[in-house]
Design a protein around this motif. Structure first.
Motif, PDB file in Angstrom:
ATOM      1  N   GLY A 234     -57.268 -19.285 -32.242  1.00 58.25           N
ATOM      2  CA  GLY A 234     -57.524 -20.691 -32.493  1.00 58.25           C
ATOM      3  C   GLY A 234     -58.427 -21.312 -31.453  1.00 58.25           C
ATOM      4  N   VAL A 235     -58.768 -22.574 -31.691  1.00 51.74           N
ATOM      5  CA  VAL A 235     -59.602 -23.338 -30.773  1.00 51.74           C
ATOM      6  C   VAL A 235     -58.829 -24.593 -30.386  1.00 51.74           C
ATOM      7  CG1 VAL A 235     -60.773 -24.587 -32.641  1.00 51.74           C
ATOM      8  CG2 VAL A 235     -61.863 -24.398 -30.403  1.00 51.74           C
ATOM      9  N   LEU A 236     -58.985 -25.010 -29.141  1.00 47.68           N
ATOM     10  CA  LEU A 236     -58.305 -26.189 -28.636  1.00 47.68           C
ATOM     11  C   LEU A 236     -59.323 -27.298 -28.407  1.00 47.68           C
ATOM     12  CD1 LEU A 236     -55.758 -27.574 -27.526  1.00 47.68           C
ATOM     13  CD2 LEU A 236     -56.241 -26.534 -25.309  1.00 47.68           C
ATOM     14  N   ILE A 237     -59.103 -28.436 -29.057  1.00 46.91           N
ATOM     15  CA  ILE A 237     -59.962 -29.605 -28.872  1.00 46.91           C
ATOM     16  C   ILE A 237     -59.310 -30.517 -27.840  1.00 46.91           C
ATOM     17  CG2 ILE A 237     -61.128 -31.524 -29.992  1.00 46.91           C
ATOM     18  CD1 ILE A 237     -61.970 -28.833 -31.106  1.00 46.91           C
ATOM     19  N   VAL A 238     -60.024 -30.792 -26.758  1.00 50.00           N
ATOM     20  CA  VAL A 238     -59.537 -31.690 -25.707  1.00 50.00           C
ATOM     21  C   VAL A 238     -60.413 -32.940 -25.723  1.00 50.00           C
ATOM     22  CG1 VAL A 238     -59.082 -31.997 -23.250  1.00 50.00           C
ATOM     23  CG2 VAL A 238     -58.764 -29.738 -24.304  1.00 50.00           C
ATOM     24  N   ASP A 239     -59.842 -34.042 -26.189  1.00 51.76           N
ATOM     25  CA  ASP A 239     -60.566 -35.308 -26.229  1.00 51.76           C
ATOM     26  C   ASP A 239     -60.213 -36.095 -24.971  1.00 51.76           C
ATOM     27  OD1 ASP A 239     -61.823 -37.679 -26.799  1.00 51.76           O
ATOM     28  OD2 ASP A 239     -60.404 -38.312 -28.335  1.00 51.76           O
ATOM     29  N   HIS A 368     -49.006 -21.092 -32.249  1.00 55.50           N
ATOM     30  CA  HIS A 368     -48.556 -20.043 -33.162  1.00 55.50           C
ATOM     31  C   HIS A 368     -49.455 -18.809 -33.123  1.00 55.50           C
ATOM     32  CE1 HIS A 368     -45.555 -22.697 -34.711  1.00 55.50           C
ATOM     33  NE2 HIS A 368     -46.418 -23.552 -35.212  1.00 55.50           N
ATOM     34  N   MET A 369     -50.621 -18.929 -32.506  1.00 52.92           N
ATOM     35  CA  MET A 369     -51.526 -17.797 -32.370  1.00 52.92           C
ATOM     36  C   MET A 369     -52.321 -17.969 -31.084  1.00 52.92           C
ATOM     37  SD  MET A 369     -54.577 -18.539 -35.130  1.00 52.92           S
ATOM     38  CE  MET A 369     -53.466 -18.276 -36.511  1.00 52.92           C
ATOM     39  N   PRO A 370     -52.992 -16.921 -30.588  1.00 52.12           N
ATOM     40  CA  PRO A 370     -53.743 -17.053 -29.329  1.00 52.12           C
ATOM     41  C   PRO A 370     -54.846 -18.106 -29.410  1.00 52.12           C
ATOM     42  CG  PRO A 370     -53.492 -14.753 -29.958  1.00 52.12           C
ATOM     43  CD  PRO A 370     -53.046 -15.559 -31.132  1.00 52.12           C
ATOM     44  N   ILE A 371     -55.067 -18.814 -28.304  1.00 50.84           N
ATOM     45  CA  ILE A 371     -56.183 -19.759 -28.184  1.00 50.84           C
ATOM     46  C   ILE A 371     -57.201 -19.132 -27.243  1.00 50.84           C
ATOM     47  CG2 ILE A 371     -56.913 -22.031 -27.359  1.00 50.84           C
ATOM     48  CD1 ILE A 371     -54.178 -23.099 -28.134  1.00 50.84           C
ATOM     49  N   THR A 372     -58.421 -18.973 -27.728  1.00 47.82           N
ATOM     50  CA  THR A 372     -59.443 -18.292 -26.925  1.00 47.82           C
ATOM     51  C   THR A 372     -60.557 -19.222 -26.463  1.00 47.82           C
ATOM     52  OG1 THR A 372     -60.594 -17.669 -28.971  1.00 47.82           O
ATOM     53  CG2 THR A 372     -59.025 -16.087 -28.068  1.00 47.82           C
ATOM     54  N   SER A 373     -60.672 -20.396 -27.057  1.00 50.13           N
ATOM     55  CA  SER A 373     -61.767 -21.288 -26.656  1.00 50.13           C
ATOM     56  C   SER A 373     -61.296 -22.732 -26.614  1.00 50.13           C
ATOM     57  CB  SER A 373     -62.959 -21.152 -27.613  1.00 50.13           C
ATOM     58  OG  SER A 373     -62.573 -21.407 -28.942  1.00 50.13           O
ATOM     59  N   VAL A 374     -61.882 -23.480 -25.704  1.00 50.55           N
ATOM     60  CA  VAL A 374     -61.565 -24.892 -25.513  1.00 50.55           C
ATOM     61  C   VAL A 374     -62.845 -25.695 -25.683  1.00 50.55           C
ATOM     62  CG1 VAL A 374     -60.729 -26.625 -23.878  1.00 50.55           C
ATOM     63  CG2 VAL A 374     -59.692 -24.342 -23.915  1.00 50.55           C
ATOM     64  N   PHE A 375     -62.772 -26.753 -26.478  1.00 55.57           N
ATOM     65  CA  PHE A 375     -63.917 -27.626 -26.704  1.00 55.57           C
ATOM     66  C   PHE A 375     -63.598 -28.984 -26.105  1.00 55.57           C
ATOM     67  CE2 PHE A 375     -67.670 -26.376 -28.639  1.00 55.57           C
ATOM     68  CZ  PHE A 375     -68.308 -27.419 -29.304  1.00 55.57           C
TER      69      PHE A 375
END
Length: 593
Positions: A234-239, A368-375
């Motif tokens: 997955g991807v993580l969005i950090v606002d 629920h699944m690995p996070i490999t990238s952060v935006f």
């Protein structure tokens, strides 16, 4: 673009869609003209009244000046005019800034320590102007954004277009991840006060809400963020905004829609808190000096300029805040300019940096699944120091960190329009456990019942021993919820007279503790705050006639409360059987503020 091709607008009539991103420090507007049979486009408002600089990255301060009668004297871009602070002082104006944070949710189950912390937070926030509620201030600002939208659209598309659409506008309002029904209800009330919508059911339905995290995902997807549905990551969005840091993790599904893969987070450590810490530093540094009255001027200049250019800990920063003739070598003031060591400025940022990194770690461990990238998006992410510090620490955890090369200040408002048009997210994660308080029949062999023996009572109509205060879960925390999935519970209620069954209401509670299977509210009542009350008209239901063990006649009805949690707003219905066929009626949801 990483979203599927946008479909043509399927409505019968032309409409205008306006998205307002009312940020803690700055705000933005985006819009779309919805023409039947045409593919909608997303457009930002890039010109505002009194704004000196215009362009794709334009933004306006979320600031209002009021006079002593509560009348708006300057607002938005008007507050950037030279000499506005002097005018405010001369005429006795009050300044409303960071007012968005006064709407934030109240803490649950406060301990003595958390009450102290909360008190300190409230002291840090600039107070609202006298006689103004947060809803009134929001309403004034919404009215201003509406007028800015009108002026821009009339200049860009012609006054005839606005005139033809002004009574048929849909609004999308954004809010932090941690906000819910009570905050949405107050924002909708502000929209009514602003004259955007009438105070009717059809009027209120013209306002839709989206979290800043979800709006940011839509912005990223429309600006080239690609997520591979086969990668199983997955991807993580950090606002990172002015007031809050919102984190939301997503994965892409085979049907090209997106789902949340962790409970979203919201932290109050945005750019405004860097300025709060800078203000404390200036007050301490200048205390007892002839410059102690210049702290507000210093904070303003730091907030507008210095904060955004800070890059290196080994380089000092300079703030021009007073006459060039002023100097004080002991305070590092020369030529009216204060010099601050870079290492001190770094301390203003450090709590925010640490907060973001720790929150990313939590999302990574709970997803629920690995996070490999952060935006990283939002106005605060434009800070070179913040971005580089976060990237350095997060990439050490095995994740990549990037940010869009387009204007991050339009991320949320543009994304809000995309949310309405594209609806990319079809599954979300339940933030809390939701349920209701129920009674259970007393069981003299059950230990949990025995220790609550002092609470046993006789049911008013059935005449049997019962225990109140049991918790019946409707939606467990961390459940994946599809946007169209319903959660329902069957209820039975009784009365000695038919008239007592014409309406019914039930409080929806949220459990905020750590138990995976909460059963009894009295284990810790503070952990079960009421979220809202669902009010249902049950006058169409035919009661059943019953007889109690004592031979007394009473009446009983059965019905289901149907809750929809998968949308950005909690919605409720009442369902019942009539001649074997399920019927439904609307249920009013009244939120607890």
């Amino acid at each position: 673009m990483s979203l599927p091709a946008r479909k043509k607008y399927a409505g019968d009539t032309r409409r205008l869609l306006l998205a307002f991103d009312i940020g803690t420090t700055f705000s933005g507007i985006s819009y779309s003209i919805l023409d039947p049979g045409s593919v909608p486009e997303i457009r930002p408002v890039t010109r505002f009244p009194s704004q000196e600089q215009v362009g794709g990255d334009s933004k306006i301060p979320t600031v209002i000046y009021y006079d002593s009668d509560g009348k708006v004297c300057a607002i938005g871009a008007d507050t950037l005019k030279d000499g506005i602070e002097a005018d405010a002082e001369d005429f006795g104006w009050s300044k409303a800034r960071w007012f968005k944070l006064h709407l934030r949710p109240k803490p649950v189950a406060p301990t003595f320590f958390s009450r102290i912390v909360r008190s300190q937070e409230n002291q840090e926030l600039p107070p609202l102007p006298l006689k103004k509620t947060v809803v009134e201030v929001f309403g004034d600002y919404m009215k201003y954004l509406h007028s800015c939208s009108k002026e821009y659209i009339e200049e860009t598309h012609g006054s005839m277009l606005w005139a033809s659409l002004k009574d048929n506008i849909m609004y999308v309002l954004t809010h932090p991840n941690g906000w819910g029904g009570p905050q949405q209800a107050q924002m909708r009330q502000a929209a009514v006060k602003a004259g955007l919508i009438p105070d009717t059911d059809p009027g209120r339905s013209r306002v839709t809400f989206v979290t800043e995290g979800e709006a940011s995902l839509h912005f990223c997807l429309t600006n080239g963020l690609a997520i591979d549905p086969t990668s199983k990551s997955g991807v993580l969005i950090v606002d990172a905004g002015g007031g809050t840091i919102d984190l939301t993790a997503y994965s892409k599904l085979p049907d090209n829609s997106y789902e949340e893969i962790a409970i979203p987070q919201c932290h109050f450590q945005g750019a405004a808190y860097v300025s709060i810490r800078a203000e404390k530093y200036f007050k301490t540094l200048l205390a007892g000096s002839r410059f102690s009255q210049d702290v507000e001027s210093l904070v303003t200049r730091f907030d507008r300029n210095t904060k955004h250019v800070f890059r290196r800990e080994d380089e000092p920063l300079h703030i021009q805040f007073t006459s060039h003739r002023e100097r004080d070598q002991a305070l590092n003031i020369r030529g009216g300019r204060l010099t601050i060591p870079g290492r001190d400025v770094a301390t203003f940022f450090e709590p925010s940096v640490t907060c973001i990194v720790d929150a990313i770690k939590k999302q990574k461990s709970s997803a629920h699944m690995p996070i490999t990238s952060v935006f990283l998006v939002g106005g605060f992410s434009a800070s070179p120091w913040l971005y580089n510090q976060v990237r350095e620490r997060v990439e050490a955890l095995g994740m990549t960190v990037s940010r869009p090369d387009t204007h991050v200040n339009k991320a949320v408002s543009n994304g809000a329009v995309s949310f309405y048009l594209d609806s990319a997210v079809t599954s979300r994660v339940a933030r809390l456990t939701y349920g209701i308080e129920v009674y259970v029949n007393y069981n003299s062999t059950d230990y949990e019942h025995i220790k609550r023996g002092h609470r046993v009572s006789v049911h008013s109509t059935e005449g049997i021993p019962i225990i109140t205060g049991a918790f019946s879960s409707i939606l467990p925390k961390n459940t994946r919820v599809k946007s169209d999935r319903e959660f329902r519970r069957t209820f039975e209620t009784t009365a000695t007279h038919r008239v007592g069954l014409r309406s019914h209401e039930v409080d929806i509670l949220s459990y905020r503790g750590s138990s995976a299977n909460p059963e009894w509210i009295d284990d810790d009542t503070d952990l079960y705050p009421a979220v809202c009350t669902v009010k249902a008209n049950t006058s169409s239901l035919t009661p059943r006639v019953r007889t109690s063990p004592r031979g007394l006649k009473y009446y009983e009805i059965s019905y289901d409360v149907v809750l929809l949690f998968g949308l950005t707003e909690l919605k409720a219905q009442i369902a019942y059987k009539e001649n074997g066929v399920e019927r439904r009626g609307p249920a009013e949801v009244v939120f607890v503020e």
